[in-house]
Design an enzyme around this catalytic site. Sequence first.
Site, PDB file in Angstrom:
ATOM      1  N   GLY A 258       0.819  -1.219   0.000  1.00  0.00           N
ATOM      2  CA  GLY A 258       0.000   0.000   0.000  1.00  0.00           C
ATOM      3  C   GLY A 258       0.844   1.256   0.000  1.00  0.00           C
ATOM      4  N   VAL A 259       0.216   2.383   0.353  1.00  0.00           N
ATOM      5  CA  VAL A 259       0.960   3.649   0.368  1.00  0.00           C
ATOM      6  C   VAL A 259       1.348   4.015   1.793  1.00  0.00           C
ATOM      7  CG1 VAL A 259       0.134   4.779  -1.706  1.00  0.00           C
ATOM      8  CG2 VAL A 259      -1.246   4.871   0.366  1.00  0.00           C
ATOM      9  N   ASN A 261       4.183   5.472   5.002  1.00  0.00           N
ATOM     10  CA  ASN A 261       5.482   5.232   5.626  1.00  0.00           C
ATOM     11  C   ASN A 261       5.695   3.762   5.961  1.00  0.00           C
ATOM     12  OD1 ASN A 261       5.975   7.962   5.593  1.00  0.00           O
ATOM     13  ND2 ASN A 261       4.856   8.258   7.500  1.00  0.00           N
ATOM     14  N   VAL A 262       4.656   3.119   6.472  1.00  0.00           N
ATOM     15  CA  VAL A 262       4.814   1.706   6.847  1.00  0.00           C
ATOM     16  C   VAL A 262       5.101   0.885   5.596  1.00  0.00           C
ATOM     17  CG1 VAL A 262       3.658  -0.313   7.814  1.00  0.00           C
ATOM     18  CG2 VAL A 262       3.367   1.910   8.911  1.00  0.00           C
ATOM     19  N   GLU A 284      -0.516  -1.219  -7.091  1.00  0.00           N
ATOM     20  CA  GLU A 284      -1.116  -0.037  -7.706  1.00  0.00           C
ATOM     21  C   GLU A 284      -0.151   1.145  -7.653  1.00  0.00           C
ATOM     22  OE1 GLU A 284      -4.703   0.137  -5.305  1.00  0.00           O
ATOM     23  OE2 GLU A 284      -3.650   1.270  -3.785  1.00  0.00           O
ATOM     24  N   LYS A 398      -2.052   8.027  18.338  1.00  0.00           N
ATOM     25  CA  LYS A 398      -2.298   9.182  19.224  1.00  0.00           C
ATOM     26  C   LYS A 398      -1.598   9.019  20.583  1.00  0.00           C
ATOM     27  CE  LYS A 398      -4.957  10.775  15.983  1.00  0.00           C
ATOM     28  NZ  LYS A 398      -4.301  11.644  15.020  1.00  0.00           N
TER      29      LYS A 398
HETATM   30  O1  0RQ Z   1      -2.997  10.682  12.099  1.00  0.00           O
HETATM   31  O2  0RQ Z   1      -0.994  11.940  11.484  1.00  0.00           O
HETATM   32  O3  0RQ Z   1      -2.963  13.060  12.575  1.00  0.00           O
HETATM   33  O4  0RQ Z   1      -1.522  11.464  13.876  1.00  0.00           O
HETATM   34  O5  0RQ Z   1      -4.282   8.059  11.162  1.00  0.00           O
HETATM   35  O6  0RQ Z   1      -1.805   7.008  10.321  1.00  0.00           O
HETATM   36  O7  0RQ Z   1       0.087   5.647  11.182  1.00  0.00           O
HETATM   37  O8  0RQ Z   1       0.552   7.726   9.766  1.00  0.00           O
HETATM   38  O9  0RQ Z   1      -0.390   5.571   8.800  1.00  0.00           O
HETATM   39  O10 0RQ Z   1      -0.344   7.098   6.751  1.00  0.00           O
HETATM   40  O11 0RQ Z   1      -0.171   4.558   6.611  1.00  0.00           O
HETATM   41  O12 0RQ Z   1      -2.331   5.687   7.209  1.00  0.00           O
HETATM   42  C1  0RQ Z   1      -5.088   3.232   7.342  1.00  0.00           C
HETATM   43  C2  0RQ Z   1      -5.204   5.710   7.109  1.00  0.00           C
HETATM   44  C3  0RQ Z   1      -3.038   4.572   7.654  1.00  0.00           C
HETATM   45  C4  0RQ Z   1      -3.992   4.348   5.343  1.00  0.00           C
HETATM   46  C5  0RQ Z   1      -4.347   4.459   6.876  1.00  0.00           C
HETATM   47  C6  0RQ Z   1      -4.264   8.148  12.589  1.00  0.00           C
HETATM   48  C7  0RQ Z   1      -2.814   8.414  12.908  1.00  0.00           C
HETATM   49  C8  0RQ Z   1      -2.456   9.408  11.817  1.00  0.00           C
HETATM   50  C9  0RQ Z   1      -2.425   8.068   9.648  1.00  0.00           C
HETATM   51  P1  0RQ Z   1      -2.036  11.886  12.541  1.00  0.00           P
HETATM   52  P2  0RQ Z   1      -0.305   6.545  10.063  1.00  0.00           P
HETATM   53  P3  0RQ Z   1      -0.725   5.764   7.269  1.00  0.00           P
HETATM   54  C10 0RQ Z   1      -3.177   1.381  -1.157  1.00  0.00           C
HETATM   55  C11 0RQ Z   1      -4.042   0.643  -0.224  1.00  0.00           C
HETATM   56  C12 0RQ Z   1      -6.735   2.474   3.418  1.00  0.00           C
HETATM   57  C13 0RQ Z   1      -6.510   2.347   1.939  1.00  0.00           C
HETATM   58  C14 0RQ Z   1      -5.488   1.339   1.583  1.00  0.00           C
HETATM   59  C15 0RQ Z   1      -5.211   4.128   4.462  1.00  0.00           C
HETATM   60  C16 0RQ Z   1      -3.267   8.893  10.623  1.00  0.00           C
HETATM   61  O13 0RQ Z   1      -3.089   3.304   5.150  1.00  0.00           O
HETATM   62  O14 0RQ Z   1      -5.894   5.065   4.097  1.00  0.00           O
HETATM   63  O15 0RQ Z   1      -5.114   0.462   2.322  1.00  0.00           O
HETATM   64  N1  0RQ Z   1      -5.542   2.839   4.157  1.00  0.00           N
HETATM   65  N2  0RQ Z   1      -5.037   1.474   0.354  1.00  0.00           N
HETATM   66  O16 0RQ Z   1      -2.674   8.926  14.203  1.00  0.00           O
HETATM   67  C17 0RQ Z   1      -7.713   7.191  15.143  1.00  0.00           C
HETATM   68  C18 0RQ Z   1      -7.069   4.948  14.948  1.00  0.00           C
HETATM   69  C19 0RQ Z   1      -5.968   5.380  14.155  1.00  0.00           C
HETATM   70  C20 0RQ Z   1      -5.842   6.745  13.891  1.00  0.00           C
HETATM   71  C21 0RQ Z   1      -4.217   5.663  12.908  1.00  0.00           C
HETATM   72  N3  0RQ Z   1      -7.279   3.666  15.209  1.00  0.00           N
HETATM   73  N4  0RQ Z   1      -7.917   5.887  15.405  1.00  0.00           N
HETATM   74  N5  0RQ Z   1      -6.711   7.655  14.376  1.00  0.00           N
HETATM   75  N6  0RQ Z   1      -4.753   6.871  13.124  1.00  0.00           N
HETATM   76  N7  0RQ Z   1      -4.945   4.732  13.543  1.00  0.00           N
HETATM   77  C22 0RQ Z   1      -3.429   2.856  -1.404  1.00  0.00           C
HETATM   78  C23 0RQ Z   1      -4.438   3.227  -2.444  1.00  0.00           C
HETATM   79  O17 0RQ Z   1      -5.421   2.628  -2.562  1.00  0.00           O
HETATM   80  C24 0RQ Z   1      -4.159   4.420  -3.305  1.00  0.00           C
END
Ligand code: 0RQ
Length: 496
Positions: A258-259, A261-262, A284, A398
């Site tokens: 996926g997209v 940092n992780v 993708e 958080k």
């Molecule tokens: O928010 O930056 O304000 O603190 O979510 O989290 O850890 O930086 O991780 O950027 O990889 O995003 C699932 C959103 C993760 C993304 C998701 C808060 C956290 C932070 C981002 P802050 P991280 P990422 C290929 C595949 C769905 C689509 C997909 C995503 C912000 O990976 O959109 O998989 N995935 N597509 O603090 C409240 C929780 C939280 C939370 C994280 N449980 N509750 N806030 N955060 N967990 C891509 C395409 O399809 C194009």
Amino acid sequence: MKTKIMSAEEAASFINDGDNVGFSGFTPAGCPKVVPAALARRAKAEHEAGRPFAIGMFTGASTGDRLDGELARANAIKFRTPYQSNKDLRKLINSAGTQYFDMHLSMLAQELRYGFLGPVDVAIVEAADVTEDGQIVPTSGVGILPTICRLAKKIIVELNDKHPKAIRGIHDLTEPLDPPYRKELPIYSPSDRIGLPYIQVDPEKIVAIVHTSEPNDEGDFAPLDDVTKAIGDNVARFLADELKSGRIPKEFLPIQSGVGNVANAVLGSLGDNEVIPPFDIYTEVIQDSVIALMKKGRVRFASGCSLSVSRSAIQDVYSHLDFFRDKLLLRPVEYSNSPEIVRRLGTITINTALEADIFGNINSTHVNGTRMMNGLGGSGDFTRNAYISIFTTPSTAKDGKVSAFVPMVSHLDHSEHSVKVIVTEYGVADLRGLSPRQRARCIIDNCVHPDYRPLLNQYLERGIEGQTPQDLDNCFAFHKAAVEKGDMRMTEYTEK
Ligand code: 0RQ
């Protein structure tokens, strides 16, 4: 075509209030930039004059700030689908300022063709080249470009000279036949080509050509921290063990990642792992780490829908097209994310969860079940059809106040039936073949942050009977604590 060259403002005047507009690209890569910004200015002017102006939006996935951001700030979006990740658009969606329809990315092009989502009035596409006879060569992202160009009544081309004409040849562009005539999509290896390096449109439909020299928005990656590095290393170790045990063939299998940092960290760790042989990518979004691994000989080939890389990485690719040309391929999203192809190739899929429950269900999209983060993206296209589907997540968010693991997800995107492995910085939960109670034990012991293990153990021990021991009075106690007390560590269960 020369007579059609005009300014972004003039091109934007071809779009009317209420039109449905399709945009090329996937992530900021390959998205038009100057015409959407001109359209946003036009919408603001119309609103100031007391007239309505809003469009329906079809995109490949998320776009750049000059597209989603500008149009959201101008309050000019009637509805939008699919994935987005722009903070102003997110705000608009969550305040019901627009109607957002989240869907699997692979399905949009066909649903447009089926007529499920209304007409495509105008297509706005970014191109590296356009010829007199209507050949359009996309830039660094494709998305739904072939379909919107065919369906649209009018096509506006942003001809962007930041992308050399010599990029012709990197794309493989086609559309499948629709049912009842659909045949197999004949891609048997990530490098297989089945289409043309350009799309052919009726030149009469091209109403405007706007010259630009705008780079893609820069995606910024945070440097690896201990958590992302540990997650990456855990995924790599798990896959290396699978390879040694013979559960992954010795040639290894294509990777989707996926997209974010992780995802970038995971690819870096896979590249560094000495047990894993050089591998292919069927994904993708091609990120910076893939380009770096290609140069080291660790990635042999990458097929994707976009080159979502930093400006320095795209320059690197364009300056060494001879090296990259036979190693990179960009396809429309209905091929890069095709369930049929993903399953045939035996793709190992790695996506990030927002939240998981202890029984293996995944929420990728909704914070506390209500607020949209980004959307489903391609995660479902890949997960459901994977050879091994992996979800990664830091164990908390958080500053530890939110646990990524809860008794029941507050929104369901990927069910327990599709999720095989979950990985955090603490370890790997291999859920294959486990019952819900076994899965809960495995997830709590291997993935959950130590602060939350006692709370989740207590939940499991509440004596609920049945196949899946969900306590309907308390399954959202973690979310209630987050909303009411701002910290899931303060979760209290009700007395029985
Ligand atoms: O928010 O930056 O304000 O603190 O979510 O989290 O850890 O930086 O991780 O950027 O990889 O995003 C699932 C959103 C993760 C993304 C998701 C808060 C956290 C932070 C981002 P802050 P991280 P990422 C290929 C595949 C769905 C689509 C997909 C995503 C912000 O990976 O959109 O998989 N995935 N597509 O603090 C409240 C929780 C939280 C939370 C994280 N449980 N509750 N806030 N955060 N967990 C891509 C395409 O399809 C194009």
